[in-house]
Design an enzyme around this catalytic site. Structure first.
Site, mmCIF file in Angstrom:
data_model
loop_
_atom_site.group_PDB
_atom_site.id
_atom_site.type_symbol
_atom_site.label_atom_id
_atom_site.label_comp_id
_atom_site.label_asym_id
_atom_site.label_seq_id
_atom_site.Cartn_x
_atom_site.Cartn_y
_atom_site.Cartn_z
ATOM 1 N N ASP A 64 44.529 -7.163 -80.795
ATOM 2 C CA ASP A 64 43.367 -6.263 -80.696
ATOM 3 C C ASP A 64 42.681 -7.713 -81.402
ATOM 4 O OD1 ASP A 64 41.191 -4.683 -80.668
ATOM 5 O OD2 ASP A 64 41.396 -4.327 -83.084
ATOM 6 N N ASP A 66 38.658 -7.404 -82.811
ATOM 7 C CA ASP A 66 37.944 -6.968 -84.165
ATOM 8 C C ASP A 66 38.627 -6.421 -85.196
ATOM 9 O OD1 ASP A 66 35.317 -7.852 -83.024
ATOM 10 O OD2 ASP A 66 35.586 -6.069 -81.581
ATOM 11 N N GLY A 112 34.000 1.139 -79.029
ATOM 12 C CA GLY A 112 33.038 0.606 -77.710
ATOM 13 C C GLY A 112 31.532 0.721 -78.312
ATOM 14 N N LYS A 114 28.416 0.435 -77.231
ATOM 15 C CA LYS A 114 27.684 1.412 -76.208
ATOM 16 C C LYS A 114 28.008 2.863 -76.616
ATOM 17 C CE LYS A 114 28.494 -0.472 -72.334
ATOM 18 N NZ LYS A 114 29.294 -1.698 -72.614
ATOM 19 N N GLU A 115 29.040 3.121 -76.628
ATOM 20 C CA GLU A 115 29.518 4.481 -77.014
ATOM 21 C C GLU A 115 29.061 4.869 -78.537
ATOM 22 O OE1 GLU A 115 32.055 3.194 -73.548
ATOM 23 O OE2 GLU A 115 31.362 1.986 -75.380
#
Length: 313
Positions: A64, A66, A112, A114-115
């Site tokens: 991953d 972040d 996400g 934007k989500e």
């Protein structure tokens, strides 16, 4: 005469069984008159001459981004979101829209950027936001985030460069699989230097329709790399990332980060604070892979059961 021949044939069959079966099984006790004919015990031999051994197969490591490569959430993404909100003049009532540390920690449960914004707006009942605004904000936020990285505000986490260097030197494929924007992920990967960064493929942003905790991004990386799920070890820092890895059928090492220390990682294969303090090296990662294979296994393997048989057994 026919009966006598039948009895003789039966005696021959019994004698053959007394000789062959114990030899094939490698028994140490044979009829007294046959002990001098005892065969070697059944065993498989590698081309190197040693015994057959089991070893883990490490097909790839999927990181991953972040919270794993760098602890970016609190002092990177959160700051960039807030600066973008301010530039766009977003307000909640009379106050500037701003995500504090505690609030952002809770919002990280939404995969996400934007989500995350759309989910927050719905939660507070803010009518000024929609998907189109989220897209515009996220584009500007990504630019700001890149500036923070270039300015040296976000370093790699302890042990990350060391482990990735080990893997590259051992020709173990590396991928970074993130719900973040691909450009933002690339900025983090670039901290490894151009040579290492060029050997890492990135799967990020909207490359799959469903983001973590869906396993889609890990399944995509597995398909592109043409490896089996059981040969992959994922390095994650969050509960949603862990679920994505496990639902993809992969082993998962968790390195906890600022916002995930209190999450439930009982399903993880191993949990550490960071790669250095947890003494995680390539051998440790290899040991977490769930698959095993017979070393050098094939038609060249002799099975010494009285000299009969060759190949798999």
């Amino acid at each position: 005469r026919f009966v006598a021949l039948a009895m003789l044939l039966r005696l021959c069959i019994v004698a053959q069984a007394l000789l062959v079966l114990p030899l094939a099984a490698g028994f140490s006790t044979l009829p007294l008159g046959l002990r001098s004919l005892k065969a070697s015990p059944v065993r498989a031999v590698s081309r190197a001459g040693g015994p057959l051994q089991l070893k883990a197969t490490l097909g790839a490591i999927f990181f991953d981004c972040d919270g794993v490569l760098a602890d970016t959430e609190r002092d990177g993404h959160r700051i960039a979101f807030n600066l973008a909100f301010k530039e766009f003049g977003l307000k909640v009532g009379d106050n500037d829209m701003e995500w504090g540390e505690d609030l952002y920690g809770k919002l990280c449960s939404i995969g996400g950027g934007k989500e995350r914004m759309v989910g927050y707006w719905k939660e507070i009942g803010w009518a000024g936001g929609d998907w189109d605004l989220a897209v515009q904000l996220h584009k500007r936020k990504t630019e700001i985030f890149g500036d923070l990285i270039i300015g040296g505000k976000i370093p790699l986490r302890p042990g990350v460069e060391r482990l990735i260097t080990e893997a590259i030197d051992a020709d173990v494929p590396i991928a970074v699989c993130s719900t973040s924007n691909e450009k933002a992920v690339q900025e983090i990967v670039n901290l490894l230097g151009p040579e290492k960064a060029s050997k890492i493929q990135i799967f990020a942003g909207d490359c799959v329709p469903r983001k973590k905790p869906s396993p889609d991004i890990y399944n995509l990386a597995r398909e592109v790399y043409e490896v089996r799920a059981e040969d992959v070890v994922v390095v994650e820092d969050s509960g949603i990332g862990l679920k994505a890895a496990k639902d993809a059928g992969m082993s998962c090492l968790v390195t906890t980060s600022t916002y995930t220390k209190g999450e439930d990682f009982s399903e993880a294969d191993h949990v550490v604070d960071d790669l250095d303090s947890g003494d995680i090296d390539l051998a440790t990662i290899d040991g977490l892979a769930t698959s095993t294979q017979w070393e050098d296994w094939g038609v060249d393997r002799d099975v010494m059961n009285a000299g009969v048989g060759r190949g798999r057994w």
